[in-house]
Enzyme design. Structure first.
Site, PDB file in Angstrom:
ATOM      1  N   HIS A 252       0.816  -1.225   0.000  1.00  0.00           N
ATOM      2  CA  HIS A 252       0.000   0.000   0.000  1.00  0.00           C
ATOM      3  C   HIS A 252       0.852   1.278   0.000  1.00  0.00           C
ATOM      4  O   HIS A 252       0.307   2.370  -0.182  1.00  0.00           O
ATOM      5  CB  HIS A 252      -0.920   0.042   1.226  1.00  0.00           C
ATOM      6  CG  HIS A 252      -1.917  -1.058   1.290  1.00  0.00           C
ATOM      7  ND1 HIS A 252      -2.771  -1.347   0.253  1.00  0.00           N
ATOM      8  CD2 HIS A 252      -2.205  -1.965   2.269  1.00  0.00           C
ATOM      9  CE1 HIS A 252      -3.546  -2.376   0.590  1.00  0.00           C
ATOM     10  NE2 HIS A 252      -3.218  -2.768   1.806  1.00  0.00           N
TER      11      HIS A 252
ATOM     12  N   ASP B 213      -2.691 -10.751  -1.932  1.00  0.00           N
ATOM     13  CA  ASP B 213      -3.180 -10.227  -0.652  1.00  0.00           C
ATOM     14  C   ASP B 213      -4.659  -9.874  -0.819  1.00  0.00           C
ATOM     15  O   ASP B 213      -5.086  -9.490  -1.909  1.00  0.00           O
ATOM     16  CB  ASP B 213      -2.373  -8.982  -0.270  1.00  0.00           C
ATOM     17  CG  ASP B 213      -2.693  -8.475   1.125  1.00  0.00           C
ATOM     18  OD1 ASP B 213      -1.948  -8.836   2.054  1.00  0.00           O
ATOM     19  OD2 ASP B 213      -3.680  -7.730   1.283  1.00  0.00           O
TER      20      ASP B 213
ATOM     21  N   HIS C  43      -6.198  -7.396   0.099  1.00  0.00           N
ATOM     22  CA  HIS C  43      -6.366  -5.975  -0.221  1.00  0.00           C
ATOM     23  C   HIS C  43      -5.660  -5.641  -1.539  1.00  0.00           C
ATOM     24  O   HIS C  43      -4.630  -6.230  -1.863  1.00  0.00           O
ATOM     25  CB  HIS C  43      -5.774  -5.115   0.899  1.00  0.00           C
ATOM     26  CG  HIS C  43      -6.352  -5.415   2.256  1.00  0.00           C
ATOM     27  ND1 HIS C  43      -5.720  -6.221   3.176  1.00  0.00           N
ATOM     28  CD2 HIS C  43      -7.508  -5.013   2.815  1.00  0.00           C
ATOM     29  CE1 HIS C  43      -6.469  -6.310   4.270  1.00  0.00           C
ATOM     30  NE2 HIS C  43      -7.558  -5.594   4.084  1.00  0.00           N
TER      31      HIS C  43
ATOM     32  N   ASP D 178      -4.095 -12.862   4.112  1.00  0.00           N
ATOM     33  CA  ASP D 178      -5.288 -12.391   4.809  1.00  0.00           C
ATOM     34  C   ASP D 178      -6.582 -12.739   4.072  1.00  0.00           C
ATOM     35  O   ASP D 178      -7.668 -12.358   4.516  1.00  0.00           O
ATOM     36  CB  ASP D 178      -5.206 -10.886   5.115  1.00  0.00           C
ATOM     37  CG  ASP D 178      -4.592 -10.068   4.001  1.00  0.00           C
ATOM     38  OD1 ASP D 178      -4.388 -10.619   2.902  1.00  0.00           O
ATOM     39  OD2 ASP D 178      -4.324  -8.864   4.215  1.00  0.00           O
TER      40      ASP D 178
HETATM   41 ZN   LIG Z   1      -3.817  -7.218   3.161  1.00  0.00          ZN
END
Ligand SMILES: [Zn+2]
Length: 313
Positions: free
Chosen positions: A127, A163, A165, A250
């Site tokens: 990120h 991931d 996200h 995750d």
């Molecule tokens: Zn993540």
């Protein structure tokens, strides 16, 4: 069960020195779980000492130097949030973030002529933006690894992010580039908000970004199909000389944040698919998320066995 091909693991104990307040998902104990999972898969340790000047030079390929300067200063007067409430710092955060990126660089160098490297580090990276930390991330370890491979003439590079996200920082860095293909499979809509299917890159990089948004609850079969489809598209656009994987766990069914339904062996399957696509090309897999310690250990073991070319259960 041991991997049948050489699997190196590059990490640094300094990565345990990033100590957010209790209750923050990125606990220092994640490091041990992710290292132990790789050891159980038969990985060989690769020394990845921190050379601060070399690490800063590698990070400068991805981030504004002011970001590292600001982080170093913030860690002299902890605790407190850095750029966002998701990114609290402790005294050891700067060294941890530097050591994480440095391990990714060492790993990329070690496998540039072939092999698989697993880089269990924290804080995570995907990120992090050019001049801003975000979403538990400070420096983009996967992008730094990809740039190291490119600098060594090992390109074009395929970057695959599973991931839960969206890897917005990695996408932003390579958005207008045609020497890297960025494939992200993630829950959408979800943090950080980006990653829609129509985000495909721009300029000469148009068509070199592929987002595969998934609804909450996606299981092993959905992830397998998404990765197979994404890899097929990637293979039509470029022939990668090297691979970087943003490996976040995750999306595991036991993860407290992800809301997905992937099993340990589901991650083993993702690893095997990635190694099959990469063939004999170098592959560097960098830890991103994954916040259940037990699930992280088991998923890393299954994934690293798969990605190193080992037989699955
Ligand atoms: Zn993540």
């Amino acid at each position: 069960m041991r991997a049948t091909a050489r699997l190196l693991v590059a990490t640094n104990e300094l990565c345990g020195g990033h100590r957010p307040p209790p209750g923050h998902p990125d606990r220092p104990e994640r490091l041990r779980a992710a290292v132990a999972g790789a050891a159980a898969a038969g990985a060989e340790a690769l020394a990845a000492p921190l050379d601060e000047a070399a690490a800063l030079a590698a990070i400068a390929r991805v981030h504004a130097p002011a970001l590292a300067d600001r982080l170093r200063r913030a860690c002299e007067h902890p605790p407190g949030p850095f750029d966002s409430d998701d990114n609290p710092v402790s005294r050891g955060t700067y060294s941890a973030a530097l050591a994480a990126a440095a391990a990714a660089v060492v790993a990329a160098g070690a496998v540039a002529t072939g092999g698989t490297a697993w880089v269990p580090v924290r804080p995570p990276g995907h990120h992090a933006l050019r001049d801003r930390a975000m979403g538990f991330c400070f420096f983009n370890n996967a992008a730094v690894a990809a740039e190291e491979l490119l600098a060594r003439g090992c390109g074009p590079v395929a970057i695959v992010d599973f991931d839960v996200h969206h890897g917005n920082g990695t996408q932003a860095h390579f958005w207008e580039r045609d020497d890297a293909f960025f494939l992200s499979i993630h829950r959408y809509p979800f943090f950080p908000g980006s990653g829609a299917g129509d985000e495909v890159g721009a300029g000469r990089g148009r068509g070199f970004t592929r987002n595969v948004p998934l609804a909450a609850g996606a299981d092993d079969a959905v992830y397998r199909e998404a990765l197979e489809m994404g890899l097929e598209e990637l293979g039509r656009v470029l022939r990668p000389a090297a691979w970087v994987v943003s490996a976040g766990f995750d999306a595991h069914r036991e993860d407290p944040l992800g809301g997905m339904n992937v099993s340990d062996e589901g991650f083993g399957t993702l690893g095997r698919l990635l190694r099959a696509a990469a063939g004999k090309s170098p592959l560097v897999a960098v830890l991103e998320g994954g916040y259940s310690l037990e699930a992280l250990y088991r998923s890393v073991r299954a994934f690293t066995l798969g990605v190193a070319g080992g037989a699955g259960p």
